[in-house]
Each structure stands twice: as structure tokens, then as C-alpha cells.
Design a protein around this motif. Structure first.
Motif, PDB file in Angstrom:
ATOM      1  N   VAL A 109    -107.355  17.981 -68.524  1.00 19.56           N
ATOM      2  CA  VAL A 109    -106.052  17.348 -68.743  1.00 19.56           C
ATOM      3  C   VAL A 109    -105.560  17.630 -70.163  1.00 19.56           C
ATOM      4  N   ILE A 110    -106.477  17.586 -71.125  1.00 22.08           N
ATOM      5  CA  ILE A 110    -106.098  17.929 -72.505  1.00 22.08           C
ATOM      6  C   ILE A 110    -105.621  19.375 -72.578  1.00 22.08           C
ATOM      7  N   GLY A 111    -106.343  20.256 -71.890  1.00 18.33           N
ATOM      8  CA  GLY A 111    -105.929  21.658 -71.859  1.00 18.33           C
ATOM      9  C   GLY A 111    -104.580  21.851 -71.200  1.00 18.33           C
ATOM     10  N   LEU A 112    -104.232  20.965 -70.270  1.00 16.83           N
ATOM     11  CA  LEU A 112    -102.918  21.041 -69.620  1.00 16.83           C
ATOM     12  C   LEU A 112    -101.801  20.840 -70.641  1.00 16.83           C
ATOM     13  N   PHE A 113    -101.959  19.875 -71.532  1.00 15.26           N
ATOM     14  CA  PHE A 113    -100.938  19.650 -72.559  1.00 15.26           C
ATOM     15  C   PHE A 113    -100.882  20.817 -73.550  1.00 15.26           C
ATOM     16  N   LEU A 114    -102.033  21.387 -73.870  1.00 13.08           N
ATOM     17  CA  LEU A 114    -102.052  22.513 -74.800  1.00 13.08           C
ATOM     18  C   LEU A 114    -101.361  23.742 -74.206  1.00 13.08           C
ATOM     19  N   THR A 115    -101.639  24.030 -72.943  1.00 17.23           N
ATOM     20  CA  THR A 115    -101.012  25.203 -72.332  1.00 17.23           C
ATOM     21  C   THR A 115     -99.516  24.999 -72.137  1.00 17.23           C
ATOM     22  N   LYS A 116     -99.083  23.754 -71.871  1.00 17.55           N
ATOM     23  CA  LYS A 116     -97.643  23.481 -71.799  1.00 17.55           C
ATOM     24  C   LYS A 116     -96.978  23.714 -73.147  1.00 17.55           C
ATOM     25  N   PHE A 117     -97.665  23.310 -74.224  1.00 13.81           N
ATOM     26  CA  PHE A 117     -97.123  23.533 -75.565  1.00 13.81           C
ATOM     27  C   PHE A 117     -96.980  25.029 -75.841  1.00 13.81           C
ATOM     28  N   CYS A 118     -98.013  25.794 -75.488  1.00 16.33           N
ATOM     29  CA  CYS A 118     -97.969  27.245 -75.733  1.00 16.33           C
ATOM     30  C   CYS A 118     -96.888  27.912 -74.885  1.00 16.33           C
ATOM     31  N   ARG A 119     -96.742  27.478 -73.644  1.00 18.34           N
ATOM     32  CA  ARG A 119     -95.720  28.072 -72.782  1.00 18.34           C
ATOM     33  C   ARG A 119     -94.314  27.733 -73.287  1.00 18.34           C
ATOM     34  N   THR A 120     -94.161  26.534 -73.854  1.00 18.86           N
ATOM     35  CA  THR A 120     -92.853  26.169 -74.401  1.00 18.86           C
ATOM     36  C   THR A 120     -92.517  27.021 -75.625  1.00 18.86           C
ATOM     37  N   LYS A 121     -93.505  27.223 -76.484  1.00 16.41           N
ATOM     38  CA  LYS A 121     -93.287  28.058 -77.658  1.00 16.41           C
ATOM     39  C   LYS A 121     -93.045  29.515 -77.272  1.00 16.41           C
ATOM     40  N   ALA A 122     -93.589  29.928 -76.135  1.00 14.09           N
ATOM     41  CA  ALA A 122     -93.407  31.317 -75.701  1.00 14.09           C
ATOM     42  C   ALA A 122     -91.954  31.621 -75.346  1.00 14.09           C
ATOM     43  N   ILE A 123     -91.178  30.582 -75.042  1.00 20.20           N
ATOM     44  CA  ILE A 123     -89.752  30.807 -74.736  1.00 20.20           C
ATOM     45  C   ILE A 123     -89.039  31.397 -75.947  1.00 20.20           C
ATOM     46  N   GLN A 124     -89.384  30.923 -77.134  1.00 17.69           N
ATOM     47  CA  GLN A 124     -88.794  31.470 -78.356  1.00 17.69           C
ATOM     48  C   GLN A 124     -89.172  32.941 -78.535  1.00 17.69           C
ATOM     49  N   LEU A 125     -90.391  33.286 -78.137  1.00 12.76           N
ATOM     50  CA  LEU A 125     -90.816  34.677 -78.237  1.00 12.76           C
ATOM     51  C   LEU A 125     -90.011  35.564 -77.287  1.00 12.76           C
TER      52      LEU A 125
END
Length: 267
Positions: A109-125
Motif C-alpha cells: 500500500v505504501i508502494g502504491l502511493f509512491l508509484t502514484k507520485f512518480c506517475r504524476t511527476k511523469a506527466i511533467q516529463l
């Protein structure tokens, strides 16, 4: 742990995080990730056992639309590292694996929040890659892509680094502090995890057409003289026959089943 072991575990953790979005070599799958961590740490058998239990639990985890499934990569790597710490403290194998499985669930579940954060930041990329594409700057596009992939790898490698650097005595004390009642419950839950994994898969795939195959599969699996490979071969043959018959029925009553199976195999 030795320095070489720590470095190898971090490499496996980085690859598992990367594969969480690439899905090419399946390093993020529990059976692969836990086995690799067990291999580099000298606990291969225990790593395979832990990976097998976690893999059965994660069979029904999948990203559907915008819904992101719990992160198996972080859960596999972190629980494997905790298992290694416990085994180095000469704790019982069943006890360590049970505790590692229990810890893997909140870690996913903790990893779920981390991967959501990374995927959100990837939009800027992606936006930066679009701007580079307008200028035909392919090197900039490649750098942004590698940065996004590396960000996914770091989200698993950094927590793994934290767990690796923790003193072994702390981990052993934490694991040993679990009450006996909780440990007994974990032992029972460990045996139910494979059934839970199959139940999730059946719940997703079950239909009027597939229930008969589930029933036949359980009957065949109960035959002691028939190996798992034999059951898989029979299942594959039944699948090809079913698809050939269904294809022929959709096209009309007159069809060549041999030709239909040949067409399916050619695909």
C-alpha cells in the motif's frame, strides 16, 4: 550484510522498480524479485518460498483503467530484505517468512502511493518531451524518458537502501517482538494465501463458459499420478479445442477443426 551483498540487493531493487512500469523482464514480480534477493544474499530457498507465497497473493493485482494496483515491487524487495535480516539472526525460517508476508501487505500500500507520485511527476516529463519533439531534439526526449524510468527505479531502491542500512539487531528485535498469537495467525494466513490468489483470479475470470474448466482442473489436480506439467498440457489442449469449436460455431456448422487449431497455433 557485506558491501557486495548490499550493492547487489540495491541493483535488484532498482530493476524491480523499473520493471514496475516496463513489464518486460518481470523483475518486479514477487517470485522473481524475492528469488534474486535470496540468491545474492545466500538464502535462495527461503527467497523462492517467500516469492511463491507473495506471487499467489498478487495474482489478482492488476492496473485497471485509472485504478493502480498495490505495488508488488516494493513489497517483494522490502519483505525479502527483512527476511534476510531475520535469517541472519538465526530465527526460524517459517517464523521469518510468516512475518515477512504480513509486512509485505502494508508495504504494498505504501508502494502504491509512491508509484502514484512518480506517475504524476511523469506527466511533467511528457510535456517536456512534447516540447523537445517540436524542436526535433531527440537526445532531450531520450533523457526525459530515462529520467522517468530511473525515477521508478529509485522509488524502490531508496526504501531498500534504508532497510539495508538498518542495524540487524533492530530488525531482529522488531521481528522477535511479535506476540505468539499474532504469529500463529500469520502461520494460518500463510497457508490461505494461495487459495486467496486463486479466488481472486476466479472472481475476475469466472463465467458460465469457464466454470466447467475450473471444475475439470480441480479434478485433474487431485489425481496424484498426474504432475502439474501434465495438468497444464491438458489445459492447453482443452483451450485450443474450445477455441476451435467456438470459432467454427460462429462461422457456421460446417468447419474443419484441424484447420481451426492450425490457425490458432499460427497466431
Amino acid at each position: 550484510m557485506s558491501l557486495v551483498t548490499c550493492l547487489l540487493i540495491l541493483i535488484v531493487a532498482f530493476l524491480a522498480g523499473v520493471e514496475g512500469v516496463l513489464d518486460e523482464f518481470q523483475f518486479h514480480q514477487p517470485l522473481v524479485a524475492c528469488t534474486l534477493v535470496g540468491l545474492v544474499s545466500g538464502h535462495l530457498i527461503e527467497g523462492v518460498l517467500l516469492g511463491g507465497y507473495l506471487q499467489m497473493m498478487a495474482l489478482g493485482w492488476a492496473n485497471v483503467g485509472a485504478a493502480v494496483a498495490p505495488d508488488v515491487a516494493l513489497a517483494s524487495i522490502a519483505s525479502s530484505i527483512l527476511m534476510v535480516h531475520g535469517l541472519q539472526g538465526n530465527l526460524p525460517v517459517d517464523f521469518v517468512i510468516s512475518v515477512s508476508i504480513a509486512i509485505a501487505i502494508p508495504l504494498s500500500v505504501i508502494g502504491l502511493f509512491l508509484t502514484k507520485f512518480c506517475r504524476t511527476k511523469a506527466i511533467q516529463l511528457v510535456q517536456k518531451m512534447d516540447q523537445a519533439a517540436l524542436q526535433a531534439d531527440f537526445k532531450a526526449m531520450e533523457r526525459q524518458q530515462l529520467f522517468g524510468i530511473g525515477m521508478q527505479g529509485m522509488r524502490v531502491m531508496l526504501p531498500a537502501l534504508l532497510l539495508v542500512l538498518l542495524p540487524n539487531d533492530w530488525i531482529i528485535s522488531l521481528i522477535g517482538a511479535c506476540p505468539v498469537v499474532v504469529l500463529r495467525g500469520l502461520s494460518v494466513a500463510k497457508g490461505l494465501i494461495p487459495a486467496l490468489g486463486f479466488a481472486i483470479v476466479i472472481n475476475v475470470l469466472a463465467s458460465k463458459e469457464t466454470w466447467v474448466f475450473f471444475a475439470l482442473g480441480f479434478i485433474l489436480a487431485g489425481i496424484s499420478s498426474l504432475s502439474l506439467v501434465g495438468v497444464c498440457i491438458i489445459g492447453a489442449a482443452m483451450m485450443l479445442i474450445y477455441m476451435a469449436l467456438k470459432k467454427g460455431t460462429d462461422q457456421g456448422t460446417n468447419f474443419d477443426i484441424d484447420a481451426s487449431i492450425s490457425d490458432l497455433l499460427d497466431r
